[in-house]
Design a protein around this motif. Structure first.
Motif, PDB file in Angstrom:
ATOM      1  N   TRP A 171      22.024  -7.479  40.559  1.00  0.00           N
ATOM      2  CA  TRP A 171      21.947  -7.222  39.120  1.00  0.00           C
ATOM      3  C   TRP A 171      22.405  -5.803  38.794  1.00  0.00           C
ATOM      4  O   TRP A 171      23.111  -5.580  37.805  1.00  0.00           O
ATOM      5  N   ILE A 213      25.308  -4.800  36.069  1.00  0.00           N
ATOM      6  CA  ILE A 213      25.130  -3.995  34.867  1.00  0.00           C
ATOM      7  C   ILE A 213      25.865  -2.658  34.961  1.00  0.00           C
ATOM      8  O   ILE A 213      26.193  -2.045  33.941  1.00  0.00           O
ATOM      9  N   THR A 256      28.903 -12.026  36.744  1.00  0.00           N
ATOM     10  CA  THR A 256      27.663 -12.126  37.528  1.00  0.00           C
ATOM     11  C   THR A 256      27.946 -12.220  39.020  1.00  0.00           C
ATOM     12  O   THR A 256      27.118 -12.713  39.787  1.00  0.00           O
ATOM     13  N   VAL A 288      18.524 -14.455  36.497  1.00  0.00           N
ATOM     14  CA  VAL A 288      18.916 -13.054  36.395  1.00  0.00           C
ATOM     15  C   VAL A 288      20.226 -12.915  35.625  1.00  0.00           C
ATOM     16  O   VAL A 288      20.419 -11.988  34.836  1.00  0.00           O
ATOM     17  N   ARG A 314      21.295 -14.544  33.165  1.00  0.00           N
ATOM     18  CA  ARG A 314      21.111 -14.653  31.705  1.00  0.00           C
ATOM     19  C   ARG A 314      20.904 -13.291  31.060  1.00  0.00           C
ATOM     20  O   ARG A 314      21.137 -13.109  29.864  1.00  0.00           O
ATOM     21  N   PHE A 315      20.422 -12.331  31.840  1.00  0.00           N
ATOM     22  CA  PHE A 315      20.164 -10.991  31.310  1.00  0.00           C
ATOM     23  C   PHE A 315      21.265 -10.014  31.749  1.00  0.00           C
ATOM     24  O   PHE A 315      21.071  -8.802  31.687  1.00  0.00           O
ATOM     25  N   THR A 316      22.389 -10.566  32.185  1.00  0.00           N
ATOM     26  CA  THR A 316      23.474  -9.724  32.681  1.00  0.00           C
ATOM     27  C   THR A 316      24.699  -9.856  31.794  1.00  0.00           C
ATOM     28  O   THR A 316      25.110 -10.967  31.479  1.00  0.00           O
TER      29      THR A 316
END
Length: 410
Positions: free
Chosen positions: A161, A165, A172, A403, A405-407
């Protein structure tokens, strides 16, 4: 650790489904992908022309000569490493030669049937190493085993992750590529989820190479340092007497069960199904597993070539800018797992080398090869590695999706 048979195509394209031929890293469509892509690069003028590039001359040699170079060099490097008492020399030697040849545009690849056969033999070896006492040990310590495995998964997902980011890798990719095992399943799932499968595969291969190299160095240091002063290193008998009937029966069971695993499309079925069924047969006394050392050596070499030859110039060029940070994340993950091994030593009284190999974030197959060539608690290592392998298959993809989904994907 199971590897996809070859790298996906380097050219940008839409992500196929995991069930399509293009989405299967072990399909024949991948076997010529890198060669075709290198040729495309030269057509567009992005690289030095193929016939003038020094590093691409190897690919112009006849395939028969390339195979001869691969075999001859692997024997020489393997013997040198073995004479230097390096554990898993017959895995490391061919893998090193494969990397050198792959990055110099060699066009040969290990046939899919060869790679699957090597996995089936390794699965039979692992299954034959299992005993009823191992199952009992796992049942007694299952909270600790599962807890350590889950921590490793969380750590690898967090590192992936961070890579995402920080925009080290597109989309991803970092999450899927950081998974500590089950490479083939992760590459398929990553491509189906829209990630760049070629970079996911690259990350998995780099991790395998790093983990195998570090684990071999640690094992070599521990084995040589643990010998009494003046003691001779035991001579390895590569050609011991063996029961031909049991050998043939073992190969028959391995081949049949691997075929079942492949036909049923079980992730890493060529390794998992023989491992499980041979374990059941062996524990119940229905099969006496017989695998001579020389035959296992050939199996190790096949796996080493399969890993090494996947490192091609086009993939390395594409991922070169991210390689230092990828290596850093791998080093951090190896260090994290090494730290976990301290708890095994402290709470379970496991010897340090066994604890390190049991928690090492490599593939089940490569770690099993290293463990089998050293004096460690092989059953305990196999229990830990197998538990993580199954957990990666079961919760690795859902965890990576969660994970992801928040990247950011841009």
């Amino acid at each position: 650790m199971t590897l996809p048979h070859d790298l996906p195509d380097i050219t940008p394209k839409s992500s196929p489904s995991a069930n399509s031929p293009q989405g299967d890293p072990s399909s024949s469509s991948y076997q010529n992908a890198n060669t075709e892509n290198d040729a495309n690069d030269n057509k567009t003028g992005n690289n030095i022309p193929l016939d003038k590039s020094p590093i691409r001359r190897l690919g112009k040699l006849p395939e028969a000569l390339q195979w001869a170079i691969l075999l001859g060099s692997s024997v020489i490097v393997g013997i040198i490493l073995h004479q230097g008492h390096i554990p898993a020399a017959l895995l490391l030697g061919p893998m090193i030669v494969g990397i050198v040849m792959g990055t110099n545009s060699a066009t040969i690849r290990i046939p899919r049937i060869g790679f699957l056969s090597a996995q089936s033999v390794l699965g039979a070896m692992i299954g034959g190493s299992m005993t009823a006492a191992i199952i009992t040990s796992f049942l007694d310590d299952w909270p600790l085993v599962i807890g350590i495995t889950f921590l490793t998964l969380l750590a690898s997902s967090f590192l992936g992750w961070i890579l995402c980011i920080r925009r080290v890798l597109p989309g991803t990719v970092g999450i899927w590529g950081s998974s500590p095992g089950a490479a083939s399943a992760m590459v398929i799932m990553a491509e189906a989820f829209g990630a760049d499968a070629r970079l996911v595969a690259f990350m998995q291969y780099v991790r395998v190479v790093c983990v195998v190299t570090v684990a071999s160095m640690v094992a070599n240091f521990w084995v040589t340092s643990s010998l009494p002063p003046g003691a001779a290193v035991p001579v390895h008998d590569w050609f011991p007497a063996f029961d031909l009937g049991n050998f043939g029966l073992t190969l028959l069971v391995a081949a049949a069960t691997a075929t079942i695993g492949v036909l049923l499309r079980i992730p890493s079925g060529a390794l998992l199904v023989p491992m499980i069924l041979v374990m059941v047969l062996h524990i119940n006394g229905w099969l006496d597993v017989e695998l001579p050392e020389w035959f296992l050596g050939l199996t190790y070499a096949m796996i080493g070539w399969s890993i090494g030859l996947k490192f091609t110039p086009s993939v390395l060029h594409h991922a070169a800018h991210a390689l230092p940070k990828i290596l850093l994340s791998i080093v951090v993950l190896i260090g994290f797992c090494a730290g976990i091994s301290v708890f095994l030593v402290h709470f379970l009284g496991v010897d340090p080398l066994t604890a390190y190999l049991a928690t090492s974030p490599g593939g089940l197959d490569s770690v099993a090869i290293i463990a089998a060539s050293t004096h460690v608690d092989l059953p305990f290592i196999l229990v830990m590695q197998s538990a993580r392998f199954f957990m990666v298959l079961l919760i690795g993809p859902p965890l990576a999706k969660a994970v992801a989904r928040f990247t950011p994907t841009s």
